[in-house]
Design a protein around this motif. Sequence first.
Motif, PDB file in Angstrom:
ATOM      1  N   ALA A 110       0.833  -1.196   0.000  1.00  0.00           N
ATOM      2  CA  ALA A 110       0.000   0.000   0.000  1.00  0.00           C
ATOM      3  C   ALA A 110       0.870   1.248   0.000  1.00  0.00           C
ATOM      4  CB  ALA A 110      -0.909  -0.010   1.218  1.00  0.00           C
ATOM      5  N   GLY A 111       0.429   2.243  -0.703  1.00  0.00           N
ATOM      6  CA  GLY A 111       1.186   3.481  -0.760  1.00  0.00           C
ATOM      7  C   GLY A 111       1.897   3.608  -2.092  1.00  0.00           C
ATOM      8  N   GLY A 112       2.925   4.365  -2.102  1.00  0.00           N
ATOM      9  CA  GLY A 112       3.672   4.560  -3.334  1.00  0.00           C
ATOM     10  C   GLY A 112       4.548   5.775  -3.221  1.00  0.00           C
ATOM     11  N   THR A 113       5.115   6.126  -4.317  1.00  0.00           N
ATOM     12  CA  THR A 113       5.954   7.314  -4.326  1.00  0.00           C
ATOM     13  C   THR A 113       5.089   8.523  -4.633  1.00  0.00           C
ATOM     14  OG1 THR A 113       6.451   6.935  -6.648  1.00  0.00           O
ATOM     15  CG2 THR A 113       8.004   6.055  -5.038  1.00  0.00           C
ATOM     16  N   ASP A 114       5.287   9.564  -3.897  1.00  0.00           N
ATOM     17  CA  ASP A 114       4.516  10.789  -4.060  1.00  0.00           C
ATOM     18  C   ASP A 114       5.143  11.608  -5.174  1.00  0.00           C
ATOM     19  OD1 ASP A 114       2.947  12.981  -3.782  1.00  0.00           O
ATOM     20  OD2 ASP A 114       3.420  13.334  -1.678  1.00  0.00           O
ATOM     21  N   PRO A 115       4.364  11.984  -6.184  1.00  0.00           N
ATOM     22  CA  PRO A 115       4.953  12.748  -7.290  1.00  0.00           C
ATOM     23  C   PRO A 115       5.373  14.158  -6.890  1.00  0.00           C
ATOM     24  CG  PRO A 115       2.596  12.509  -7.587  1.00  0.00           C
ATOM     25  CD  PRO A 115       2.973  11.672  -6.400  1.00  0.00           C
ATOM     26  N   ASP A 116       4.764  14.715  -5.854  1.00  0.00           N
ATOM     27  CA  ASP A 116       5.121  16.067  -5.417  1.00  0.00           C
ATOM     28  C   ASP A 116       5.304  16.040  -3.900  1.00  0.00           C
ATOM     29  OD1 ASP A 116       5.688  18.722  -5.402  1.00  0.00           O
ATOM     30  OD2 ASP A 116       3.656  19.404  -5.846  1.00  0.00           O
ATOM     31  N   ALA A 117       6.395  15.464  -3.457  1.00  0.00           N
ATOM     32  CA  ALA A 117       6.630  15.258  -2.026  1.00  0.00           C
ATOM     33  C   ALA A 117       6.767  16.574  -1.265  1.00  0.00           C
ATOM     34  CB  ALA A 117       7.878  14.405  -1.829  1.00  0.00           C
TER      35      ALA A 117
END
Length: 75
Positions: free
Chosen positions: A31-38
Amino acid sequence: MTNDLPPDPDAYDSARAVQARKKGLPAPYIAGGTDPDAEATERRERRYLWLLIGMVVVIVLSGFVLGFLASLIGG
């Protein structure tokens, strides 16, 4: 539902698949992932953190104020 696609070696070696195998999961779903605009997300969450801290302070202090007022009124 059948999976007619051949296995993808790049997907097998992806960071998600490696973590899933370490956890003993049958598929590379984490679950989750990499945030494109952290950076924007961190700014927004920082504002929510300050709002949370402010609400806690207000709730705690209002308990003291109401207790003090109750002691003044009650005698």
